[in-house]
Design a protein around this motif. Structure first.
Motif, PDB file in Angstrom:
ATOM      1  N   UNK A  88      19.970 -26.858  55.781  1.00  0.00           N
ATOM      2  CA  UNK A  88      21.307 -26.901  55.192  1.00  0.00           C
ATOM      3  C   UNK A  88      21.916 -28.301  55.260  1.00  0.00           C
ATOM      4  N   UNK A  89      21.240 -29.220  55.920  1.00  0.00           N
ATOM      5  CA  UNK A  89      21.703 -30.602  55.984  1.00  0.00           C
ATOM      6  C   UNK A  89      21.250 -31.312  54.708  1.00  0.00           C
ATOM      7  N   UNK A  90      22.166 -32.019  54.056  1.00  0.00           N
ATOM      8  CA  UNK A  90      21.860 -32.617  52.744  1.00  0.00           C
ATOM      9  C   UNK A  90      22.126 -34.128  52.744  1.00  0.00           C
ATOM     10  N   UNK A  91      21.652 -34.782  51.702  1.00  0.00           N
ATOM     11  CA  UNK A  91      21.969 -36.175  51.422  1.00  0.00           C
ATOM     12  C   UNK A  91      21.469 -37.144  52.474  1.00  0.00           C
ATOM     13  N   UNK A  92      22.277 -38.180  52.729  1.00  0.00           N
ATOM     14  CA  UNK A  92      21.893 -39.223  53.679  1.00  0.00           C
ATOM     15  C   UNK A  92      21.703 -38.662  55.078  1.00  0.00           C
ATOM     16  N   UNK A  93      22.495 -37.657  55.434  1.00  0.00           N
ATOM     17  CA  UNK A  93      22.341 -37.039  56.754  1.00  0.00           C
ATOM     18  C   UNK A  93      20.966 -36.397  56.878  1.00  0.00           C
ATOM     19  N   UNK A  94      20.522 -35.704  55.819  1.00  0.00           N
ATOM     20  CA  UNK A  94      19.199 -35.061  55.848  1.00  0.00           C
ATOM     21  C   UNK A  94      18.093 -36.098  55.986  1.00  0.00           C
ATOM     22  N   UNK A  95      18.223 -37.225  55.286  1.00  0.00           N
ATOM     23  CA  UNK A  95      17.208 -38.273  55.373  1.00  0.00           C
ATOM     24  C   UNK A  95      17.081 -38.800  56.791  1.00  0.00           C
ATOM     25  N   UNK A  96      18.201 -38.962  57.482  1.00  0.00           N
ATOM     26  CA  UNK A  96      18.153 -39.457  58.857  1.00  0.00           C
ATOM     27  C   UNK A  96      17.685 -38.383  59.837  1.00  0.00           C
ATOM     28  N   UNK A  97      17.991 -37.131  59.537  1.00  0.00           N
ATOM     29  CA  UNK A  97      17.489 -36.047  60.381  1.00  0.00           C
ATOM     30  C   UNK A  97      15.964 -35.989  60.332  1.00  0.00           C
ATOM     31  N   UNK A  98      15.386 -36.176  59.152  1.00  0.00           N
ATOM     32  CA  UNK A  98      13.931 -36.090  59.000  1.00  0.00           C
ATOM     33  C   UNK A  98      13.195 -37.182  59.770  1.00  0.00           C
TER      34      UNK A  98
END
Length: 538
Positions: A88-98
């Motif tokens: 459910x995390x999207x965008x720039x936040x999702x990229x950094x989470x990965x």
């Protein structure tokens, strides 16, 4: 120094990305890197050990993910507790989470209360916490699961570091939205937020540092930011300088109307503050029967008795005498200890309509205006009003609680509506101008909650106007110096129990410090209030 609202900050973020071509992911990287450096300095250095980052699924969480990466690279045991499912995390936040998984940074999903209950023991083992839950976009009270998490973190008795803003604070007012993280330190991005400098938000913010993340400074002007922090650098050039040949005729003559039976001290304090501020001459107009008393109470100021009512307060019949007294003066201050007799009220109204010089109105003067605020629309000269929250409530028709919930909003609305300069006193005093520009003051301390302090401020502001300062500049400088002098007393004498007269006597030292950058004595809270590496301005 600009203070921004959540909406203004969002517009600047968007303009930086769209107009300047700086990707949002770069801004997030800059934010996380700068916040990490401040976290290590402000919190981790004194509290080493494992770090828990509690993160939401928005950009505030994304900043936390960047911090997790930098901390892990430094060999610090770091765990991310994600209050969502990863997908459910999207965008720039999702990229950094990965990026965290290949690095081996643990990410624990706490999407609901059941998951939280199963991980409580692990969470209790963290030595410090980083709050990356909600950010600046909060628009309603924190309830349910997030409130449970915030309450849990606060109960752990571990230092908490907030990312951008403590979760649960209203960015625009400093109001606690149901519950808030109690931060020991906060790294805020681009510009300080209004709510971080206003109470109670300042209490929940802890040590504050602005992190430069790459947002061009001039965008604050384009975004229409109208809130500022009062800083010494912005005031220094407005303070009157004196030549070697100056004499008292050059430094102005002030007329004060104040005092009534039982309230002669208010009149004396106002006059003393004006003299200590540097007004060349001060005349204190008082009811006839009190003139012998005031003559013995003040030495440097002159006194004059004026027509009074049967109960010993200034009468409307004093109008002619006051009109004559105003000739040759540069400012008229009125209100401290004046009383609220209807005849005095009519006198105050006429002076507002007719005074050829700027006015400073406080205390009973404000209470008399509250009966007919429309008189302000008939002002002839600039007016500075200095209400405390109760007086502001009477002037505006709102409750004191409403005033305190949004001090900036109420001060701005009143100043714009009535075209006055308004000083809303209290912790983090607010100065609002007729054009809606607002200035927040950071000096002062709890020892100022004592009788006579407001009278000192009235005399201080009036004394500055008398020496040639414009009304708005005098109001801003006055509240700063008032708090600075009290800070010096709190350090030199005691945090509580110093007197308004002692603050008066300390005003010259505070003014010298502002002018020359001399000895700096500050109430401890100010020493850690703002440590800026970003767009602080002066």
């Amino acid at each position: 120094m600009y203070l921004v609202t959540a909406d203004e900050m969002q517009r600047m973020d968007r303009a930086t990305i769209e107009s300047f071509g700086i990707p949002g992911r770069v801004l997030m990287e800059n934010a996380g890197r700068g916040a990490t450096a401040f976290f290590l300095e402000a919190v981790y250095r004194d509290h080493p050990g494992s770090v828990g980052i509690v993160a939401g699924r928005g950009n505030n969480g994304g900043d936390g993910f960047v911090m997790a990466r930098y901390l892990h690279q430094k060999g610090i045991r770091t765990t991310v507790f994600l209050l969502s499912q990863s997908d459910r995390v999207k965008g720039d936040a999702a990229a950094n989470l990965k990026l965290l998984e290949p690095m081996g940074v643990p990410v624990v999903e706490l999407a609901d209360a059941a998951a939280f209950e199963s991980r409580k023991l692990l969470m209790r083992h963290q030595h410090t916490w980083i709050d990356a839950i909600l950010g600046t976009g909060l628009s309603s009270d924190v309830r349910g699961y997030f409130r449970t998490i915030i309450d849990f973190i606060n109960r752990q008795d571990r230092p908490v570091f907030a990312v951008d803003i403590a979760s649960g604070l209203d960015s625009d007012t400093g109001r606690v939205c149901g519950a808030s993280i109690q931060a020991a330190a906060t790294a805020t991005f681009g510009f300080a937020k209004v709510g971080q400098l206003c109470y109670p938000g300042r209490t929940f913010t802890g040590r504050l540092k602005i992190i430069d993340i790459g947002i061009p400074f001039h965008l604050a002007q384009k975004a229409g930011c109208r809130q500022h922090l009062i800083t010494p650098g912005a005031l220094k050039n407005d303070i009157p300088r004196r030549s070697a040949t100056v004499h008292k005729g050059h430094t102005g003559h002030l007329l004060i109307l104040a005092g009534s039976p039982g309230k002669t001290g208010a009149a004396a304090l106002t006059a003393a503050a004006a003299v200590r501020t540097g007004a060349g001459l001060v005349t204190l107009g008082v009811p006839n029967s009190l003139n012998p008393v005031l003559e013995t109470m003040v030495t440097e100021a002159m006194t004059v008795g004026l027509p009074e009512t049967a109960n010993g307060v200034l009468d409307e019949a004093a109008h002619e005498s006051i009109t004559s007294l105003i000739e040759g003066k540069r400012c008229l201050a009125m209100g401290p200890g004046l009383g609220t007799h209807p005849s005095t009220g009519r006198l105050v109204g006429r002076l507002i309509e007719e005074s050829p010089v700027p006015l400073v109105v406080d205390a009973d003067g404000l209470n008399l205006i509250a009966a007919e605020p429309s008189v302000l629309s008939r002002q002839r000269s600039p007016i500075v009003l200095t209400p405390h929250p109760g007086e502001m409530a009477r002037l505006s028709g709102h409750s004191t609680a409403d005033i305190q919930d949004d001090r900036i909003g109420h001060a701005r609305a009143f100043a714009e509506r009535h075209q006055v300069y308004l000083v809303l006193k209290g912790a983090a005093s607010v100065v609002a101008r007729p054009d809606g520009t607002v200035f927040v003051n950071a000096t002062g301390n709890p020892g100022m909650a004592a009788g006579g302090m407001g009278d000192v401020l009235t005399g201080l502001i009036a004394g500055l106007i008398t020496q040639g300062m414009a009304a708005g500049a005098a109001a801003q400088t006055g509240v700063y110096l008032h708090g600075r002098a009290a800070d010096r007393m709190a350090i030199k004498k005691a945090p509580v129990g110093y007197l308004a007269t002692e603050v008066v006597d300390t005003l010259p030292e505070a003014m010298d410090e502002l002018l020359t950058g001399g000895e700096h004595l500050s109430w401890p809270e100010r020493d850690t209030l703002l440590n800026s590496s970003g767009h602080s301005g002066k």
